[in-house]
Design a protein around this motif. Structure first.
Motif, PDB file in Angstrom:
ATOM      1  N   GLU A  75     -20.351   1.700  17.958  1.00  0.00           N
ATOM      2  CA  GLU A  75     -19.393   0.698  17.513  1.00  0.00           C
ATOM      3  C   GLU A  75     -18.246   1.377  16.785  1.00  0.00           C
ATOM      4  OE1 GLU A  75     -19.159  -3.573  15.127  1.00  0.00           O
ATOM      5  OE2 GLU A  75     -21.032  -2.428  15.130  1.00  0.00           O
ATOM      6  N   ILE A  76     -17.042   0.860  16.996  1.00  0.00           N
ATOM      7  CA  ILE A  76     -15.863   1.321  16.270  1.00  0.00           C
ATOM      8  C   ILE A  76     -15.434   0.208  15.328  1.00  0.00           C
ATOM      9  CG2 ILE A  76     -13.467   2.103  16.474  1.00  0.00           C
ATOM     10  CD1 ILE A  76     -14.130   3.092  19.280  1.00  0.00           C
ATOM     11  N   GLY A  77     -15.185   0.556  14.103  1.00  0.00           N
ATOM     12  CA  GLY A  77     -14.808  -0.459  13.120  1.00  0.00           C
ATOM     13  C   GLY A  77     -13.771   0.053  12.139  1.00  0.00           C
ATOM     14  N   VAL A  78     -13.362  -0.823  11.257  1.00  0.00           N
ATOM     15  CA  VAL A  78     -12.333  -0.515  10.262  1.00  0.00           C
ATOM     16  C   VAL A  78     -12.866  -0.861   8.877  1.00  0.00           C
ATOM     17  CG1 VAL A  78      -9.986  -0.999   9.461  1.00  0.00           C
ATOM     18  CG2 VAL A  78     -10.492  -0.988  11.919  1.00  0.00           C
ATOM     19  N   THR A  79     -12.666   0.030   7.929  1.00  0.00           N
ATOM     20  CA  THR A  79     -13.025  -0.216   6.538  1.00  0.00           C
ATOM     21  C   THR A  79     -11.762  -0.213   5.688  1.00  0.00           C
ATOM     22  OG1 THR A  79     -15.225   0.781   6.738  1.00  0.00           O
ATOM     23  CG2 THR A  79     -14.292   0.638   4.529  1.00  0.00           C
ATOM     24  N   GLU A  80     -11.581  -1.260   4.909  1.00  0.00           N
ATOM     25  CA  GLU A  80     -10.445  -1.330   4.000  1.00  0.00           C
ATOM     26  C   GLU A  80     -10.771  -0.551   2.733  1.00  0.00           C
ATOM     27  OE1 GLU A  80      -7.749  -4.661   1.595  1.00  0.00           O
ATOM     28  OE2 GLU A  80      -9.286  -5.288   3.034  1.00  0.00           O
ATOM     29  N   ASN A  85      -7.364   1.872  -9.565  1.00  0.00           N
ATOM     30  CA  ASN A  85      -6.179   1.946 -10.422  1.00  0.00           C
ATOM     31  C   ASN A  85      -4.908   1.508  -9.715  1.00  0.00           C
ATOM     32  OD1 ASN A  85      -7.681   2.927 -12.579  1.00  0.00           O
ATOM     33  ND2 ASN A  85      -7.383   5.069 -11.975  1.00  0.00           N
ATOM     34  N   SER A  86      -5.030   0.873  -8.548  1.00  0.00           N
ATOM     35  CA  SER A  86      -3.835   0.507  -7.815  1.00  0.00           C
ATOM     36  C   SER A  86      -4.117  -0.696  -6.930  1.00  0.00           C
ATOM     37  CB  SER A  86      -3.357   1.692  -6.960  1.00  0.00           C
ATOM     38  OG  SER A  86      -2.300   1.293  -6.113  1.00  0.00           O
ATOM     39  N   GLU A  87      -3.057  -1.486  -6.700  1.00  0.00           N
ATOM     40  CA  GLU A  87      -3.178  -2.606  -5.773  1.00  0.00           C
ATOM     41  C   GLU A  87      -2.935  -2.180  -4.331  1.00  0.00           C
ATOM     42  OE1 GLU A  87      -0.590  -5.711  -6.955  1.00  0.00           O
ATOM     43  OE2 GLU A  87      -1.618  -6.098  -8.869  1.00  0.00           O
ATOM     44  N   ALA A  88      -2.528  -0.931  -4.127  1.00  0.00           N
ATOM     45  CA  ALA A  88      -2.280  -0.438  -2.775  1.00  0.00           C
ATOM     46  C   ALA A  88      -3.592  -0.353  -2.004  1.00  0.00           C
ATOM     47  CB  ALA A  88      -1.610   0.932  -2.828  1.00  0.00           C
ATOM     48  N   CYS A 116      -1.790  10.512  -6.402  1.00  0.00           N
ATOM     49  CA  CYS A 116      -0.902   9.427  -5.986  1.00  0.00           C
ATOM     50  C   CYS A 116      -1.743   8.219  -5.571  1.00  0.00           C
ATOM     51  CB  CYS A 116      -0.007   9.879  -4.848  1.00  0.00           C
ATOM     52  SG  CYS A 116       1.250   8.656  -4.406  1.00  0.00           S
ATOM     53  N   PRO A 117      -2.228   7.428  -6.507  1.00  0.00           N
ATOM     54  CA  PRO A 117      -3.086   6.286  -6.159  1.00  0.00           C
ATOM     55  C   PRO A 117      -2.352   5.190  -5.393  1.00  0.00           C
ATOM     56  CG  PRO A 117      -2.533   6.243  -8.485  1.00  0.00           C
ATOM     57  CD  PRO A 117      -2.054   7.557  -7.965  1.00  0.00           C
ATOM     58  N   ASP A 118      -1.003   5.187  -5.447  1.00  0.00           N
ATOM     59  CA  ASP A 118      -0.252   4.151  -4.747  1.00  0.00           C
ATOM     60  C   ASP A 118       0.049   4.519  -3.287  1.00  0.00           C
ATOM     61  OD1 ASP A 118      -0.141   2.456  -6.933  1.00  0.00           O
ATOM     62  OD2 ASP A 118       1.653   3.417  -7.725  1.00  0.00           O
ATOM     63  N   GLU A 119      -0.440   5.658  -2.839  1.00  0.00           N
ATOM     64  CA  GLU A 119      -0.216   6.078  -1.455  1.00  0.00           C
ATOM     65  C   GLU A 119      -1.007   5.174  -0.499  1.00  0.00           C
ATOM     66  OE1 GLU A 119       0.081  10.357   0.542  1.00  0.00           O
ATOM     67  OE2 GLU A 119      -1.973   9.826  -0.017  1.00  0.00           O
ATOM     68  N   ILE A 120      -0.384   4.792   0.610  1.00  0.00           N
ATOM     69  CA  ILE A 120      -1.017   3.921   1.598  1.00  0.00           C
ATOM     70  C   ILE A 120      -1.181   4.685   2.906  1.00  0.00           C
ATOM     71  CG2 ILE A 120      -0.789   1.798   2.948  1.00  0.00           C
ATOM     72  CD1 ILE A 120       0.855   0.639   0.682  1.00  0.00           C
ATOM     73  N   ASN A 121      -2.375   4.682   3.449  1.00  0.00           N
ATOM     74  CA  ASN A 121      -2.658   5.269   4.751  1.00  0.00           C
ATOM     75  C   ASN A 121      -3.468   4.260   5.560  1.00  0.00           C
ATOM     76  OD1 ASN A 121      -1.973   8.377   4.961  1.00  0.00           O
ATOM     77  ND2 ASN A 121      -2.625   7.987   2.842  1.00  0.00           N
ATOM     78  N   SER A 141       4.340   6.328   0.686  1.00  0.00           N
ATOM     79  CA  SER A 141       4.089   6.801  -0.669  1.00  0.00           C
ATOM     80  C   SER A 141       5.339   6.626  -1.515  1.00  0.00           C
ATOM     81  CB  SER A 141       3.660   8.274  -0.666  1.00  0.00           C
ATOM     82  OG  SER A 141       3.517   8.740  -1.998  1.00  0.00           O
ATOM     83  N   THR A 142       5.143   6.076  -2.707  1.00  0.00           N
ATOM     84  CA  THR A 142       6.250   5.915  -3.657  1.00  0.00           C
ATOM     85  C   THR A 142       6.172   6.947  -4.773  1.00  0.00           C
ATOM     86  OG1 THR A 142       4.948   4.285  -4.887  1.00  0.00           O
ATOM     87  CG2 THR A 142       6.449   3.452  -3.194  1.00  0.00           C
TER      88      THR A 142
END
Length: 347
Positions: A75-80, A85-88, A116-121, A141-142
């Protein structure tokens, strides 16, 4: 008289066997998965298990991306991924044998490495086969003096997704998967792409790891890609090379694409069964299942509404293999319903 009866018995037996054989040849199943844009973080998968025996077509649906691999289902899935320390939020794609536990959401603990906790990947699946998967990676990333954002697409092995985070996942070279002939075709495709007028006059650079598999108009294709950085890049060019079965599986369409368009002018894609007695035509709103006789499209057997026409995986099973798949797939898909599982509407 006894000889006559014996002859009749033999003829009847042969006809009976031929009838059974004919029915067996009509048993087939298509496991087809689509994806669509989602308002939440996780990429949604919608899978249809379409089975046909004779004139009867049934469909079971579920929100799981299941992949047959030799004698084992994966199975292929996605984990959020969320940071304390961030809402990102970020997303990771995983692949594992059935039964492995992967959470829908994972909270990342505080770490000294969190510069950089606000980095989104975010990672998403654009195509999946039995051994390989095409992934799309978007990042933002900000942190630092200048915000950065970009995208890239690449191919990876399912085996290497079982225990690896996406950041450390090896990106496959085209020649590593399809040989040196494929690499030469990549160079030719790049040469053609650079010879055409483009808004960005900077030549596209060759990166053997920047390629993906896609499907359209009844066949699999290999495309070269470039990453997006600071709003530049994102080029896509055709690689004139037929991908091998070891990469994509069967790439045969037993009915010509023009014949499919004559029947369904709004067709986007089509899949024919290995025994060439059924075709599933994808349009923007429906999966259309047709009977095939003498390699000609015959009567439409069923029509199934779909939420999205973006097909990311398709695998066939026939004869007894279709029965084995049915035993596995039906309970798994019914356990993850999107809507009421349905029997395809006969037409």
């Amino acid at each position: 008289m006894n000889l006559e009866r014996a002859s009749r018995f033999l003829i009847c037996s042969l006809l009976l066997c031929a009838g059974v054989s004919g029915r067996a040849q009509q048993k087939a199943g298509l496991l087809l998965s689509t994806t669509s844009a989602s308002s939440d973080m996780q990429q949604p998968f919608h899978t249809y298990w379409i089975t046909r025996e004779g004139a009867s077509v049934q469909v079971v649906e579920g929100m799981r991306l299941l992949v047959p691999r030799k004698s084992v289902w994966w199975e292929i899935g996605v984990t959020e991924l969320k940071h304390v320390n961030s809402e990102a939020g970020s997303e990771a794609v995983w692949a594992a044998p059935l039964g492995a536990t992967h959470p829908r959401t994972h909270v990342l603990p505080v770490s000294d490495d969190d510069t950089c906790p606000d980095e989104i990947n975010t990672y998403s699946v654009s195509w999946a086969g039995s051994d390989y998967v095409a992934l799309h990676h978007a990042y933002e990333s900000t942190c630092g003096a200048h915000p950065v954002a970009g995208e890239e697409s690449f191919m990876a092995r399912l085996d290497e997704m079982q225990h690896s985070e996406q950041r450390s996942l090896p990106q496959l070279k085209l020649s590593e998967v399809a040989g040196t002939e494929a690499f030469r075709a990549m160079e030719l495709g790049l040469e053609v792409a650079n010879s055409k007028p483009r808004e960005d006059e900077t030549p596209i650079e060759n990166s053997e790891k920047s390629w993906v598999v896609m499907r359209s108009r009844g066949r699999y294709r290999v495309l070269g890609t470039t990453s997006v950085d600071r709003g530049k890049g994102g080029d896509i060019y055709d690689i004139p090379f037929d991908p091998p079965k070891s990469l994509v599986g069967s790439n045969d369409l037993s009915i010509g694409w023009d014949a499919i368009l004559d029947k369904m002018p709004d067709a986007l894609d089509a899949y024919t069964s290995p025994n060439s007695d059924m075709v599933v035509v994808v349009t923007a709103r429906y999966l259309n299942i047709f009977d095939v006789k003498d390699r000609q499209i015959a009567a439409r057997l069923a029509r199934v509404p779909i939420e999205s026409s973006a097909v990311i995986a398709a695998q066939w099973a026939i004869w007894t293999e279709a029965d084995r798949w049915n035993e596995t797939l039906v309970p798994l898909l019914r356990a993850a319903p999107y809507k009421t599982n349905q029997q395809a509407s006969s037409l």
